[in-house]
Scaffold this motif. Structure first.
Motif: not given
Length: 117
Positions: A96-102, A104-114
């Motif tokens: 579950d901790m790893g999923i939280r990290i992944v 958060a990383t995916a959200k950041e990537i999506a923001e940068v791509e926008k």
């Protein structure tokens, strides 16, 4: 009666995807063949020459490496391509901790791509 002319499907892309997935997992051809009860030459011919695998071996390889059949057999885009299926399989083994990290990383990537649009 004459046989209906049917073009043979080219399995080279499928073979290349199997080989890439196998090497990404650092699995030797011998290990895979021993576990699947097939000859190394058979697997090498599938991977390198696009040999038509039996339906059973085709199915087992697709399941083993989370390969999307849609990208090889369908004209329309796959719901989930091979990379997404492989990512899903990796996520299944993460805590579950790893999923939280992944996440958060995916959200950041999506923001940068926008921002780049």
């Amino acid at each position: 009666m004459a046989k209906r002319p049917v073009p043979k499907y080219d399995f080279k892309a499928f073979g290349a995807a199997i080989k890439a997935a196998r090497t990404d997992r650092k699995e030797s051809r011998k290990k895979v063949c021993d576990e699947m009860f097939i000859s190394p030459r058979y697997l090498a011919n599938i991977e390198n020459n696009g040999q038509h695998p039996s339906l059973q071996i085709f199915f087992e390889l697709m399941l083993r490496y989370n390969i999307s059949v849609d990208q090889f057999l369908s004209d329309k885009p796959a719901e989930k391509n091979t990379q997404r299926r492989q990512l899903d399989a990796l996520l299944d083994g993460i805590s579950d901790m790893g999923i939280r990290i992944v996440t958060a990383t995916a959200k950041e990537i999506a923001e940068v791509e926008k921002e780049d649009e």
